[in-house]
Every structure is written in C-alpha cells, then in structure tokens.
Design a protein around this motif. Sequence first.
Motif, PDB file in Angstrom:
ATOM      1  N   ASP A   1       0.957  -1.106   0.491  1.00 35.74           N
ATOM      2  CA  ASP A   1      -0.059  -0.479  -0.244  1.00 35.74           C
ATOM      3  C   ASP A   1       0.951   1.022  -0.003  1.00 35.74           C
ATOM      4  O   ASP A   1       0.499   2.310  -0.214  1.00 35.74           O
ATOM      5  CB  ASP A   1      -1.109  -0.282   1.000  1.00 35.74           C
ATOM      6  N   ILE A   2       2.012   1.543   0.327  1.00 34.90           N
ATOM      7  CA  ILE A   2       3.230   2.252   0.373  1.00 34.90           C
ATOM      8  C   ILE A   2       2.784   2.946  -0.938  1.00 34.90           C
ATOM      9  O   ILE A   2       2.962   4.287  -1.193  1.00 34.90           O
ATOM     10  CB  ILE A   2       4.695   1.608   0.327  1.00 34.90           C
ATOM     11  N   ILE A   3       2.690   2.226  -2.244  1.00 35.94           N
ATOM     12  CA  ILE A   3       2.997   2.458  -3.330  1.00 35.94           C
ATOM     13  C   ILE A   3       1.334   2.489  -4.424  1.00 35.94           C
ATOM     14  O   ILE A   3       0.704   3.654  -4.859  1.00 35.94           O
ATOM     15  CB  ILE A   3       3.307   1.536  -4.658  1.00 35.94           C
ATOM     16  N   TYR A   4       0.595   1.795  -3.815  1.00 33.48           N
ATOM     17  CA  TYR A   4      -1.208   1.084  -4.010  1.00 33.48           C
ATOM     18  C   TYR A   4      -1.561   2.676  -4.039  1.00 33.48           C
ATOM     19  O   TYR A   4      -2.751   2.302  -4.575  1.00 33.48           O
ATOM     20  CB  TYR A   4      -1.378   0.086  -3.777  1.00 33.48           C
ATOM     21  N   TYR A   5      -1.628   3.031  -2.728  1.00 36.29           N
ATOM     22  CA  TYR A   5      -2.004   4.233  -2.089  1.00 36.29           C
ATOM     23  C   TYR A   5      -2.252   5.343  -2.722  1.00 36.29           C
ATOM     24  O   TYR A   5      -3.322   6.397  -3.171  1.00 36.29           O
ATOM     25  CB  TYR A   5      -1.631   4.386  -1.061  1.00 36.29           C
ATOM     26  N   ARG A   6      -1.393   5.162  -3.401  1.00 32.10           N
ATOM     27  CA  ARG A   6      -1.259   6.942  -4.301  1.00 32.10           C
ATOM     28  C   ARG A   6      -2.211   6.363  -5.851  1.00 32.10           C
ATOM     29  O   ARG A   6      -3.005   7.651  -6.621  1.00 32.10           O
ATOM     30  CB  ARG A   6       0.523   6.950  -5.259  1.00 32.10           C
TER      31      ARG A   6
ATOM     32  N   PHE B   1      11.330  -4.677   1.680  1.00 33.64           N
ATOM     33  CA  PHE B   1      10.428  -5.290   2.430  1.00 33.64           C
ATOM     34  C   PHE B   1      11.436  -6.555   2.702  1.00 33.64           C
ATOM     35  O   PHE B   1      11.217  -7.639   3.362  1.00 33.64           O
ATOM     36  CB  PHE B   1       9.333  -5.445   1.404  1.00 33.64           C
ATOM     37  N   ILE B   2      12.583  -6.981   1.701  1.00 33.63           N
ATOM     38  CA  ILE B   2      13.317  -7.930   1.935  1.00 33.63           C
ATOM     39  C   ILE B   2      13.668  -7.883   3.464  1.00 33.63           C
ATOM     40  O   ILE B   2      14.047  -8.826   4.198  1.00 33.63           O
ATOM     41  CB  ILE B   2      14.009  -7.822   1.055  1.00 33.63           C
ATOM     42  N   ILE B   3      14.816  -6.565   3.401  1.00 39.07           N
ATOM     43  CA  ILE B   3      15.572  -6.581   4.404  1.00 39.07           C
ATOM     44  C   ILE B   3      14.919  -6.062   5.769  1.00 39.07           C
ATOM     45  O   ILE B   3      15.242  -6.801   6.905  1.00 39.07           O
ATOM     46  CB  ILE B   3      16.311  -4.579   4.784  1.00 39.07           C
ATOM     47  N   ILE B   4      13.067  -5.463   5.982  1.00 43.37           N
ATOM     48  CA  ILE B   4      12.530  -5.473   7.120  1.00 43.37           C
ATOM     49  C   ILE B   4      12.348  -7.690   7.163  1.00 43.37           C
ATOM     50  O   ILE B   4      12.162  -7.980   8.146  1.00 43.37           O
ATOM     51  CB  ILE B   4      11.048  -5.265   6.798  1.00 43.37           C
ATOM     52  N   SER B   5      12.029  -8.465   6.578  1.00 42.10           N
ATOM     53  CA  SER B   5      12.230  -9.778   6.640  1.00 42.10           C
ATOM     54  C   SER B   5      13.179 -10.354   7.164  1.00 42.10           C
ATOM     55  O   SER B   5      12.718 -10.782   8.052  1.00 42.10           O
ATOM     56  CB  SER B   5      11.280 -10.385   5.170  1.00 42.10           C
ATOM     57  N   PHE B   6      14.239 -10.492   6.742  1.00 40.34           N
ATOM     58  CA  PHE B   6      15.607 -10.674   7.389  1.00 40.34           C
ATOM     59  C   PHE B   6      15.531 -10.212   8.278  1.00 40.34           C
ATOM     60  O   PHE B   6      16.086 -11.143   9.307  1.00 40.34           O
ATOM     61  CB  PHE B   6      16.657 -10.288   6.473  1.00 40.34           C
ATOM     62  N   LEU B   7      15.237  -8.632   9.233  1.00 41.21           N
ATOM     63  CA  LEU B   7      15.361  -8.351  10.881  1.00 41.21           C
ATOM     64  C   LEU B   7      14.943  -9.051  11.529  1.00 41.21           C
ATOM     65  O   LEU B   7      14.757  -9.490  12.568  1.00 41.21           O
ATOM     66  CB  LEU B   7      15.516  -7.223  10.112  1.00 41.21           C
ATOM     67  N   PHE B   8      13.218  -9.406  10.933  1.00 36.15           N
ATOM     68  CA  PHE B   8      12.523  -9.968  11.438  1.00 36.15           C
ATOM     69  C   PHE B   8      12.450 -10.993  12.095  1.00 36.15           C
ATOM     70  O   PHE B   8      12.430 -11.093  13.404  1.00 36.15           O
ATOM     71  CB  PHE B   8      10.397  -9.625  10.488  1.00 36.15           C
TER      72      PHE B   8
ATOM     73  N   LYS C   1       9.734  -3.362 -11.395  1.00 39.11           N
ATOM     74  CA  LYS C   1      10.916  -3.086 -11.700  1.00 39.11           C
ATOM     75  C   LYS C   1      10.391  -1.574 -10.986  1.00 39.11           C
ATOM     76  O   LYS C   1      11.828  -0.771 -10.804  1.00 39.11           O
ATOM     77  CB  LYS C   1      10.060  -3.428 -13.022  1.00 39.11           C
ATOM     78  N   GLU C   2       9.366  -0.868 -11.313  1.00 41.35           N
ATOM     79  CA  GLU C   2       9.699   0.713 -11.441  1.00 41.35           C
ATOM     80  C   GLU C   2      10.227   1.037  -9.181  1.00 41.35           C
ATOM     81  O   GLU C   2      10.467   1.885  -9.119  1.00 41.35           O
ATOM     82  CB  GLU C   2       8.183   1.130 -11.569  1.00 41.35           C
ATOM     83  N   PHE C   3       9.789  -0.123  -8.496  1.00 45.59           N
ATOM     84  CA  PHE C   3       9.926   0.100  -7.474  1.00 45.59           C
ATOM     85  C   PHE C   3      10.003  -0.388  -6.757  1.00 45.59           C
ATOM     86  O   PHE C   3       9.813  -1.196  -5.736  1.00 45.59           O
ATOM     87  CB  PHE C   3       7.803   0.429  -6.709  1.00 45.59           C
ATOM     88  N   TRP C   4      11.429  -0.935  -7.059  1.00 47.97           N
ATOM     89  CA  TRP C   4      12.478  -1.772  -6.473  1.00 47.97           C
ATOM     90  C   TRP C   4      13.015  -1.875  -5.195  1.00 47.97           C
ATOM     91  O   TRP C   4      12.962  -2.659  -4.396  1.00 47.97           O
ATOM     92  CB  TRP C   4      13.469  -1.868  -7.404  1.00 47.97           C
ATOM     93  N   TYR C   5      12.667  -0.514  -4.827  1.00 50.05           N
ATOM     94  CA  TYR C   5      13.386  -0.034  -3.121  1.00 50.05           C
ATOM     95  C   TYR C   5      12.178  -0.607  -2.220  1.00 50.05           C
ATOM     96  O   TYR C   5      12.606  -0.389  -1.427  1.00 50.05           O
ATOM     97  CB  TYR C   5      13.572   1.655  -3.259  1.00 50.05           C
TER      98      TYR C   5
END
Length: 622
Positions: free
Chosen positions: A101-106, A144-151, A135-139
């Motif tokens: 939703d960070i992107i979809y909300y837009r 999310f991958i970083i948060i998943s790993f840390l979680f 591809k467009e919002f790769w960041y």
Amino acid sequence: MTNYKKSIALFLKRFFLIILIYQLSRFLFFFMNLNLFENFTFQTFLGGLIFDIAAIAYINTIFLIAHLIPGNFKYSPTYQKYLKISFYVVNLIFIATNFIDIIYYRFTGRRSTFGMITAKGMEHEAIGLIPSFLKEFWYIGLAFIIISFLFWKLIPNLNKNLVHQKLTRKDYYIKYSYLVLSIVIILIAGRGGFRKKPLKIVDGIKYGALSNTALVLNTPFTILKTITKKEDIDKVKYFDNKELESIYNPVISLKPKGATIKKNVVILILESFGNENIVRGQTPFLDSLITKSYYFKNGFANGKVSIDAVPSILSSIPSLMNNSFISSSYSLNKINGLPKIFKKEGYNTSFFHGAFNGSQNFDQYAKVAGFDHYFGKDQYTGKEAFDGRWGIFDEEFLQFYATKLSSFKQPFFSSLFTISSHNPYIIPDKYKGKFPKGTTDIQESIAYTDYALREFFKTAKKQSWYKNTLFVLSSDHTSSGGDKDIDKTNIGKFRIPILFFDPSNPKLTGVNEKNFQQIDIMPSILDYLNIKTDMVSFGKSYKSKQNFVVYYLQGTYHYIKDNYYLAFANNQTIGLYDWKKDVLLKDNLIKKDPSKVKEYEKFLKAYIQSFNERVTTNKLAI
C-alpha cells in the motif's frame, strides 16, 4: 522465572517486535508519500499505535493460545520451531500488505480492503502489472526483504535452559486462568480498548486531519475489518419513507416537450485524466476540444478507482461503499442504465476496453448493464499493438474503435475506456521522446493518450456518423498525484474534466460553473436528447437547478453544494469548508455556521439512506 512465565514473556517480546515493525512501515508509508499527507503529529502516532495493536491482536490471538496453552509439550524444540515459523510467516504476510500500500495508495487514495484485493478480475491484472510494479518500485521490494530478514533474526527464542516440572491439577487451573485472562486482554486490545463499539476503519478520522486518515490506519486492519463484510453497506434509518422522499428521491421522470433527437452517443472514459493533468501542457488536443464543447469546469469523479467510474457514468450509480459496486454481491442487481434505455429507443449498444477480457470485471458488467456487444483485447483486430502488460495501445485501439463504429447500424450508443495512461504508463517505442515528460510519472502517457484522441477524432470526422453524434468525455478518476497543493485536498483528489461535444450544435458550447459529477452524465444525455423515461439516478440533469455532488472514500462521505464542502463520518459532520475561497480547506466552519451543517447533514443522510435501501433491496430500476 517458571517455564510458563517465560512463555508469557516470549509472546510479549514477539508481540512488541511486530508493533515496532508496523510503526516502521507507517513511517515509510509517510515518507514515501510525503506530498499526499499533512504533518505527522503525535496524535497521528498515537492513533496509529492503537490501530496497530488492534490488528496485531486479531492476527496473533491464535499464537497467544499456542504460547500459553498449559502443558509441557509446548517446550519441546520441535513445537517451538514450528510455532516460530508459523508466527513469522503469518505476520510477514500481513506486514507485506503495508508495504504494497505504500505504492498502491497513490492510485486508490485509500488503504486496501479485502474486497479490493479479491475482486474478480484482479488476479489477471496482477499477472501483468506486478512485474512492472516490482521493476519500477524496486526499492519497496528491497526494503521489504531487509525488514523480512531483520524480523526473522530479531524474533526471540524460548530459553533452552528449562527446568521441566511435573504439573499438578492446581498448576493447570492457574495456567488456564492466565490463558483466559490473556485472551480477554488481547480481545480488548483488538477492539481498540474499552469502548462501546469495536474500532472501525472510519475511526481513523479521530486521530488526525481528514487527509491523514490512511496514515493512521494500517492495511492489515482494513483487510481484517472487511474480510467478513460481504457488502460494506450499513443499514441506516434516519427518516421514515414519507419524510425520506420529501427530502431526497432518486427517481427522475424526464418528460420532454420536443421530439426525441436520434443522435448517436459516444462516451469516452479517459484513464486518470484528472484536473491535475489537463490545461498544463500535456493535453493540447483535449484543451482545444474543451473550447468547442460544453465544459463542466467543476467536474467530479464519484470514486477513486477505474472500477467505480463505469457504473457511475453509465448507470448513475455512485460508489458509496468500500467495495466497488461491480465487484460486490450487488453487481447482479437489476439496473436500468444507458444501454437498456437506448436499446428501447432502437439503438445498437457496445462497450470497448483495450485491456484483456475480464479486466476490472467490465465484460461482466457490460452484460448486466445490457450492452449488445463487448470488445476487449481478445476482439481487437489490426496491427500488432500489445503493450506487453495488459492491453492494446490507445492509438491503435481507438482507430479500431472508429472502424467498428462505422460498421454499426445507426443510431448507436457506445462507450470506450482508454488504458495507456494506467501504471506502468507504457507508450510505444516510436513515441519515446516525442511527448513532454511533465512533472509526474504519468504525464508522458497522458500526453500520448491525448495524441491518440486527436488521431481518433481525425478519423471520426471523415465518417458519415460523425456530425450526428454527441461525444461525452470524462476521466475515470484523478491520477496518483499532482504537483500543486490544491490537487491533494479532498476536493482536488476528485476533480476531473467532463465535457459534452456535439459537432452539429454550436449552441452546446461554453463553460458550466455548476457542480457536476459522473452520475450526472446519464440523466444529462437523456435530457439533451429529449428521451422520455423514468429512471433511478443518484445524479441530476445539467438542466436541473440542483447543485450538489456526493462521493465517498473509506468511511467518509463528501458532500458539495454550491460553494461549500461537508465531510461526514461516524454519523456526524467532521468538517465544513468554503472550498472556493478556502481552496486548501484550512478553515473549518462547523462552529461558525451550524445551520448550514444541519441543512447539509439532513440532505446527505437522506441520500445515504436512499442509496443503501435501494442497493440492498434491489430497487435500482423502476
């Protein structure tokens, strides 16, 4: 500390870890959409925390039980391993929705609901659009991958140095009492604390500015709150039937004095052509057409997503519930929109959408609405023009459209929905660098579709049916953002161009300053053509003296009358503004003008009650 107390402590540590992640995702949501929100205040943080705890409590009640159920079996390594994995997977799925939703909300202007993510046709769109989104919002994916790993790394484990104790009957009684007490506490947290009614989506308004509601909420909460709600329509009874009809009645009877005008009617629904994209250098053709048309300067969409626009424009049914009408269980209700009315007048009727068949459920709705023909990507014939994602480029599909219109027996009624100015905003390679980039991601594709419109009208002018045709152009909704503050208000988010163009009638020109909405299009067309009919329409004709607009977004009703705008939620008015003088909606007039609040509330309540009753009792047609 006993083993059981260690289990309680373990669950609490895990619970608070998820709260921390939810708060982190909220700050990301805010900073990634900074231009869409007002300031992030302590009240926003506090409200967000309450909604986060509520969602996490609902999701983790089963894990509370798994952590605290009495018995030594739960201390085994195998049990703890699978408990940790299931806790991680289930919570990570819900955390992922916050990131989406960070992107979809837009694009939607609201947090996603269960109805939005499970709407029929969405599975097809996801296949084509998710890869381009990633591809467009790769960041966002990387975050999310970083948060998943840390979680996973931060999930605490049960202390291995456990002293196994033999449990007596008294021990079981005590532990079960702890379990019951813990379940009660977590359920209280899930309902938002000690309150008369459980926390609802609309309660987000209490903790911040109207435009910050989505920032207070979290997506897991909005999904959970709508997962069991089949309809999203509350039964309200503000007035008895007699009083209701005296305040507002959606039945319109058109009784023209003149003879019916058998003109062809073409409605062009333009993807994301909100006011923030026109008269700013991106749409030279549409801008020029406006000067030759009857232009509704104060035009409004009745929804924030494409799927809301079609029933609004073609059947005068607004989007006044969290689920879109097309994807709701009411989608098969009997309706008497433009296709059926024109069919009775001897018209050939058709609907065109260049995306794959099944997209947005438009093909099903076309059948319910009574169209004779539906033309999607599968029915397209012509040179190869697939955009590689989900449909045919607008230029080729509009040329195909012009050709098909020439093959229909006159009079005909037809509508086309463009697609190229939809994310990921792909334009043909041959036009790369031809159109201005603009100030937002969408505007190059807006300029391309404007060019495609110009080419369509060039072709249409050469056809025998052209001068005997009324063209109606309307955006489906605004785009994901504008570059001006006025575009980001709860007025600006719904401002769209709407115009009527009749090449054979020079009198149908000029600028109409009245408030006009998508649901006004149907009665206005019929009134213009002198078609005698009775219909249920929640809009009004352009000839009407009424001057109102109603739209809805995730728990809040928005009502515009004359120069004033009222926001209504939780059964009460939360804002009144003079939107033409106070364009950024800073001066709330609730206390300054209580009589106007009372007057507007009365009408809006009647409007809501009438809509809800007619939808739920299948009375959208006479």
